[in-house]
Design a protein around this motif. Sequence first.
Motif, PDB file in Angstrom:
ATOM      1  N   VAL A 110       0.667  -1.244  -0.113  1.00  0.00           N
ATOM      2  CA  VAL A 110      -0.089   0.071  -0.077  1.00  0.00           C
ATOM      3  C   VAL A 110       0.757   1.133  -0.079  1.00  0.00           C
ATOM      4  O   VAL A 110       1.854   1.405   0.711  1.00  0.00           O
ATOM      5  CB  VAL A 110      -0.802   0.067   1.190  1.00  0.00           C
ATOM      6  N   TYR A 111       0.611   2.199  -0.923  1.00  0.00           N
ATOM      7  CA  TYR A 111       1.483   3.396  -1.101  1.00  0.00           C
ATOM      8  C   TYR A 111       0.559   4.637  -0.862  1.00  0.00           C
ATOM      9  O   TYR A 111      -0.481   4.762  -1.137  1.00  0.00           O
ATOM     10  CB  TYR A 111       1.754   3.442  -2.521  1.00  0.00           C
ATOM     11  N   LEU A 112       1.298   5.522   0.036  1.00  0.00           N
ATOM     12  CA  LEU A 112       0.658   6.868   0.526  1.00  0.00           C
ATOM     13  C   LEU A 112       1.278   7.758   0.126  1.00  0.00           C
ATOM     14  O   LEU A 112       2.640   8.082   0.601  1.00  0.00           O
ATOM     15  CB  LEU A 112       0.371   6.779   2.001  1.00  0.00           C
ATOM     16  N   HIS A 113       0.799   8.872  -0.457  1.00  0.00           N
ATOM     17  CA  HIS A 113       1.410  10.295  -0.666  1.00  0.00           C
ATOM     18  C   HIS A 113       1.034  10.948   0.260  1.00  0.00           C
ATOM     19  O   HIS A 113      -0.441  11.386   0.331  1.00  0.00           O
ATOM     20  CB  HIS A 113       1.438  10.537  -2.011  1.00  0.00           C
ATOM     21  N   VAL A 114       1.701  11.787   1.246  1.00  0.00           N
ATOM     22  CA  VAL A 114       1.266  12.358   2.225  1.00  0.00           C
ATOM     23  C   VAL A 114       1.913  13.707   2.254  1.00  0.00           C
ATOM     24  O   VAL A 114       3.087  13.674   1.917  1.00  0.00           O
ATOM     25  CB  VAL A 114       1.718  11.462   3.753  1.00  0.00           C
ATOM     26  N   HIS A 115       1.283  14.552   3.033  1.00  0.00           N
ATOM     27  CA  HIS A 115       1.876  16.172   3.433  1.00  0.00           C
ATOM     28  C   HIS A 115       1.648  16.101   4.893  1.00  0.00           C
ATOM     29  O   HIS A 115       0.645  16.229   5.579  1.00  0.00           O
ATOM     30  CB  HIS A 115       0.819  17.281   2.761  1.00  0.00           C
ATOM     31  N   SER A 116       2.965  16.025   5.510  1.00  0.00           N
ATOM     32  CA  SER A 116       3.100  15.874   6.808  1.00  0.00           C
ATOM     33  C   SER A 116       3.417  17.383   7.464  1.00  0.00           C
ATOM     34  O   SER A 116       4.369  17.909   6.950  1.00  0.00           O
ATOM     35  CB  SER A 116       4.327  14.709   7.276  1.00  0.00           C
ATOM     36  N   THR A 117       2.858  17.797   8.647  1.00  0.00           N
ATOM     37  CA  THR A 117       3.278  19.006   9.154  1.00  0.00           C
ATOM     38  C   THR A 117       3.328  18.930  10.571  1.00  0.00           C
ATOM     39  O   THR A 117       2.750  17.835  11.192  1.00  0.00           O
ATOM     40  CB  THR A 117       2.195  20.170   8.700  1.00  0.00           C
ATOM     41  N   ASN A 118       3.916  19.861  11.267  1.00  0.00           N
ATOM     42  CA  ASN A 118       4.149  19.926  12.581  1.00  0.00           C
ATOM     43  C   ASN A 118       3.359  21.345  13.321  1.00  0.00           C
ATOM     44  O   ASN A 118       4.060  22.373  13.531  1.00  0.00           O
ATOM     45  CB  ASN A 118       5.303  19.785  13.140  1.00  0.00           C
ATOM     46  N   GLY A 119       2.251  21.588  12.888  1.00  0.00           N
ATOM     47  CA  GLY A 119       1.552  22.928  13.248  1.00  0.00           C
ATOM     48  C   GLY A 119       1.164  23.708  11.772  1.00  0.00           C
ATOM     49  O   GLY A 119       1.830  23.625  10.734  1.00  0.00           O
ATOM     50  N   LYS A 120       0.372  24.732  12.080  1.00  0.00           N
ATOM     51  CA  LYS A 120      -0.244  25.443  11.092  1.00  0.00           C
ATOM     52  C   LYS A 120       0.917  26.434  10.270  1.00  0.00           C
ATOM     53  O   LYS A 120       0.930  26.584   8.983  1.00  0.00           O
ATOM     54  CB  LYS A 120      -1.204  26.453  11.521  1.00  0.00           C
TER      55      LYS A 120
END
Length: 159
Positions: A110-120
Amino acid sequence: MKGIIRWVSPVLLAGSFLLGTNVASAADSQARNLVQEESNRKLVVDFYDRFFNKHEVEQAATVVAEDYIQHNPEVPDGKSPFVGYFGGYFKDNPQSRARIVRSATDGDLVYLHVHSTNGKADRGQAVIDIFRVKNGKIVEHWDVIQAVPEQAANSNTMF
């Protein structure tokens, strides 16, 4: 030219080497079990949301195998060390979130393309996560992570 495959797309050939598959099996789409692949995708997406967004680390990890194999060099192998690592990370980074932009499957992967953030205020990171699922459990993980730059050489986004 002898053999079954007379011409192979350079893209398919390159992809097969990158994914560690052989060209013949990659081209044989009739062997795929799309119902199982969708079940695996749903399992991973649900796990990912609960684990990385809701920070339900212990509860979400019930689908992670005890002998979980981790390929990220900063995270240890095994379910308990994985849970412990991220339990501490989320305690220190409660604003951490990971938005799945797209997902795909191929066999047990399973492949995921993700936008990971640590706060706004954080531009975040572009992440490709690859999970291997076996018998309803996540048994292995790979990822590639790239910081989202302030400026890009083109007008395309990373998502």
